[in-house]
Design an enzyme around this catalytic site. Structure first.
Site, PDB file in Angstrom:
ATOM      1  N   ASP A  70      36.990 -66.273 -33.979  1.00 12.64           N
ATOM      2  CA  ASP A  70      37.286 -67.250 -35.017  1.00 12.64           C
ATOM      3  C   ASP A  70      36.525 -68.536 -34.675  1.00 12.64           C
ATOM      4  O   ASP A  70      35.932 -68.660 -33.592  1.00 12.64           O
ATOM      5  CB  ASP A  70      38.796 -67.489 -35.162  1.00 12.64           C
ATOM      6  CG  ASP A  70      39.129 -68.004 -36.563  1.00 12.64           C
ATOM      7  OD1 ASP A  70      38.205 -68.475 -37.257  1.00 12.64           O
ATOM      8  OD2 ASP A  70      40.306 -67.953 -36.974  1.00 12.64           O
TER       9      ASP A  70
HETATM   10  C1  BGC Z   1      39.872 -69.582 -39.932  1.00  9.51           C
HETATM   11  C2  BGC Z   1      39.312 -68.244 -40.351  1.00  9.51           C
HETATM   12  C3  BGC Z   1      38.053 -68.422 -41.155  1.00  9.51           C
HETATM   13  C4  BGC Z   1      37.067 -69.227 -40.337  1.00  9.51           C
HETATM   14  C5  BGC Z   1      35.731 -69.404 -41.006  1.00  9.51           C
HETATM   15  C6  BGC Z   1      38.823 -70.491 -39.335  1.00  9.51           C
HETATM   16  O1  BGC Z   1      39.295 -71.787 -39.200  1.00  9.51           O
HETATM   17  O2  BGC Z   1      40.932 -69.381 -39.034  1.00  9.51           O
HETATM   18  O3  BGC Z   1      40.276 -67.532 -41.077  1.00  9.51           O
HETATM   19  O4  BGC Z   1      37.535 -67.186 -41.520  1.00  9.51           O
HETATM   20  O5  BGC Z   1      37.625 -70.501 -40.085  1.00  9.51           O
HETATM   21  O6  BGC Z   1      35.793 -70.236 -42.079  1.00  9.51           O
END
Ligand code: BGC
Length: 713
Positions: free
Chosen positions: A261
């Protein structure tokens, strides 16, 4: 390209180029947590082959320009992979995912995902970070809005709908995108509903509840899996080999690409399991993580780690190979610009797409209470009041490429229909007081009062401890009640809120109905007005239990049996209970009303003994006793009466959504096999022979059952 050509490409890559494929950056460099590349650095590094994929872009022009650099100005011409969070629609926005899950309509969610894929693939997006498959039992967690609720069975079915809708038959297809299941795994069980807090659970819990949706996504050939931000049994998932290797790769047999993530590799340092980025890269890489999102531990340290024999070239090649294979499967080597349409806006909000959004929204609304005032009579005059009547920001968090101006508000829908209504503009908001004398100037028969939380109160990093409706909205309700008119509450929210007060009001006949509208997306106003006036018959059923009180959280229907269960009408002093609140939820999982009236009868088993070789047919009749056609979600639950280990008091094992004409009866049947009775003990599937109860009905709060015996043969 065929596999050999990909292997040849891999063999021709320098170490730097290989490491670059495992790096995903964002383009603007403006985010404040982690990214180190600013716009010009991206271009410089891209030209050196140091970037494999880009996050967050949906702008064709920029995507085209970057792809051109990757394809024409790098040594090996390897195209970039563009990823984005298209979660509940790209430009045509569908209801938030939690709302969609209340439709229990697997085909419709697949159709919605197809529309999202169609719009985003034409915008140049290759892969979406969706579906979010975190099971959610705690509405304090703001991310409940992104998921499918609390049940592993329902969530698994919907996982497959999302993946199939996005990926279709072939991800290289013009209208398809690849899908990434997230957040592996258990992220929804964060302590106290606090986003980014830690998670602890047993394997039995993991395997029975939290893994099944991922398993189903993998069975549906999901191409990527994202690890969660959280630590799991004291090890962050980003660096958790037990989860990423043993569980995801070995047990679930996932063959695709894993990604961290946002920034979470470098956050291993904040978790205090790594001293520096070198250690963080080492831990994450060896735990099984392929691509690092945004932070740059890999790009800065993998080379040294290889030189120091901390990571193997073989492992690096394996990871890079799987990234190249994904690009290849998307058809990017043959056609790197294939999905970049200069006139992409032409593909947004097409009639068919908007119609699908309406269909989904109409099945996502949950009618919680109705004394018969709904549907409204269009000849009566209705006052529409409250902060959401003319609010365009009702699409919910993660709005893709949403443009709020596309949203149809309640007021706009009323104007279009030319209904007899009055409306008091911006009457109530957080800072504005109440002047009931203003309301009294109008003449009306019924009140539709829109209340709730704003769309920015749910989503990532939006944990809350107060899940009640803002006081100022309550105060107006109390004033409105004094007017002695019929009142319908329409509630906007990204999570289950505490509605105990309103249920009491309903039971005491102070209000006439409660409609749970969630955030319905682009077609919100239209669909709500059609529902309030009866052109749409609500059919949504809750995918998360609604608590009576914040103190009951976490609350979910499939909790384990207790040694001291609460028993109605008995002395429960030393039994499972609260001394200041009922044990029961306000609204159970699976609950939702309709304008039709459905009756269940003749629950029937074709036999009552099951073995591993036989199936049992369970059926019942469902009759629509009303004069309004409507859809009903028939639900099947099992209860194991005695297993080797403690099991949930009920487990959903089947559902069917059926349409019944006025007065029509349909026979609905399910086939149960021994597989439906299985239960994991730790990571081993286990079969408990013996007696089971089978419940069929309209929600999880069921008492009538049939008994079957599962025998070893
Ligand atoms: C979130 C994810 C997301 C990623 C990319 C993160 O802050 O937890 O769910 O896919 O950002 O945008």
């Amino acid at each position: 390209m065929n596999k050999d050509e990909i292997k040849n490409l891999l063999n021709s890559m320098t170490l730097d180029e290989k490491i670059g494929q495992l790096y995903q950056t964002i383009y603007t460099g403006s985010a404040n947590t982690g990214p180190t590349f600013n716009t010009s650095n991206v271009i410089i590094d891209l030209k050196k082959g140091l970037i494999g994929s880009i996050l967050g872009l949906c702008d064709n022009k920029v995507i085209y320009d970057l792809q051109k650099v990757a394809v024409e100005e790098t040594r090996l011409h390897i195209p970039l992979l563009f990823c984005n969070d298209i979660i509940h629609g790209c430009r045509t926005i569908f209801p938030i995912n939690l709302a969609m899950s209340c439709s229990w309509n697997v085909d419709l969610i697949e159709k919605a995902s197809k529309v999202a894929a169609f719009e985003s693939s034409h915008s140049g997006v290759h892969l979406t970070f969706s579906p979010m498959l975190d099971l959610t039992r705690d509405p304090r967690w703001g991310r409940v809005m992104e998921g499918n609720g609390e049940d592993p069975y329902l969530s698994s079915k919907l996982a497959s709908s999302y993946v199939k809708g996005y990926q279709q038959k072939n991800i290289s297809g013009e209208n398809a995108i690849a899908s990434c299941a997230k957040h592996f795994v258990g992220y929804g069980a964060c302590v106290g509903g606090r986003d980014y807090d830690s998670v602890d659970m047993s394997d039995t819990m993991l395997y029975n509840f939290y893994l099944p949706p991922f398993k189903e996504a993998i069975n549906s050939d999901v191409k990527m899996v994202m690890s969660g931000f959280h630590s799991y049994n004291n090890l962050p998932v980003t660096g958790n080999g037990y989860l990423l290797k043993k569980t995801l790769r070995k047990k679930l047999k996932f063959k695709g690409v894993t990604i961290s993530d946002y920034n979470s590799v470098s956050e291993l340092i904040n978790h205090k399991v790594c001293k520096n980025e070198y250690d963080a890269a080492n831990l994450a890489f060896n735990a099984g993580l392929d691509i690092e999102m945004v932070s740059d531990c890999y790009i800065n340290n993998l080379k040294e780690l290889i030189n120091n024999n901390k990571i193997s070239l073989k492992d690096l090649d394996e990871k890079v190979y799987s990234v190249l294979m994904l690009k290849n499967e998307l058809g990017l080597f043959e056609n790197p610009y294939g999905k970049i349409y200069p006139d992409f806006e032409k593909y947004f909000l097409l009639d068919d797409s908007v119609t699908t959004a309406k269909e989904v929204a109409s099945e996502s609304i949950v009618l919680l209470e109705n004394d018969g005032t709904l549907p409204l009579n269009k000849f009566n005059k209705t006052l529409f009041i409250g902060p959401f009547v003319d609010e365009k920001k009702v699409i919910g968090s993660w709005g893709g490429k949403a443009n709020f101006n596309d949203t149809i508000t309640l007021k706009e829908a009323l104007d279009n229909k030319k209904y007899n209504y009055c409306y008091i503009e911006n009457y109530i908001n957080k800072d504005c007081g109440i002047d009931i004398s203003e309301v009294k100037k109008y003449d009306f028969d019924t009140i539709v009062y829109t209340i709730g939380e704003t769309q920015s109160e749910s989503g990532e990093s939006r944990s809350k401890v107060d899940l009640t409706i803002p006081k100022i909205q309550d105060q107006l309700l109390d004033e409105l009640i004094k007017l002695n008119k019929k009142i319908i509450l329409v509630i906007f929210a990204g999570r289950p809120l505490i509605l105990t007060k309103y249920k009491d009001y309903f039971e005491n006949k102070l209000i006439s109905g409660i409609v749970y509208a969630w955030f319905l997306g682009t077609t919100s106003g239209e669909v709500l007005i059609d529902t309030l006036y009866g052109h749409i018959n609500p059919s949504g059923k809750l995918s998360m239990t609604f608590p009576n009180s914040i103190g009951q959280i976490p609350i979910y229907y499939n909790r384990n049996s207790s040694g001291r269960p609460f028993k109605e009408n008995e002395n429960n002093e030393y039994r499972l209970r609260y001394i200041d609140c009922s044990l029961k939820p306000l609204y159970p999982f699976g609950y939702g009303k309709s304008y039709s009236n459905f009756e269940y009868s003749n629950i029937y088993l074709d036999k009552d003994i099951m073995s591993k070789k036989s199936k049992i047919k369970v059926s019942c009749n469902v009759t629509n006793n009303s004069n309004i056609g409507g859809k009903e979600i028939v639900q099947l639950y099992i209860e194991c009466l005695c297993g080797k280990y403690v099991r949930p008091i009920k487990e959903l094992k089947g559902f069917k959504k059926i349409y019944l004409k006025p007065k029509e009866t349909k026979n609905v049947s399910f086939y149960l096999s021994y597989k439906d009775l299985a239960f994991y003990v730790n990571d081993k599937l286990n079969y408990d022979y013996g007696d089971y109860l089978i419940y069929l009905g309209p929600n999880s709060d069921l008492n009538n059952y049939c008994k079957i015996k599962f025998i070893e043969q």
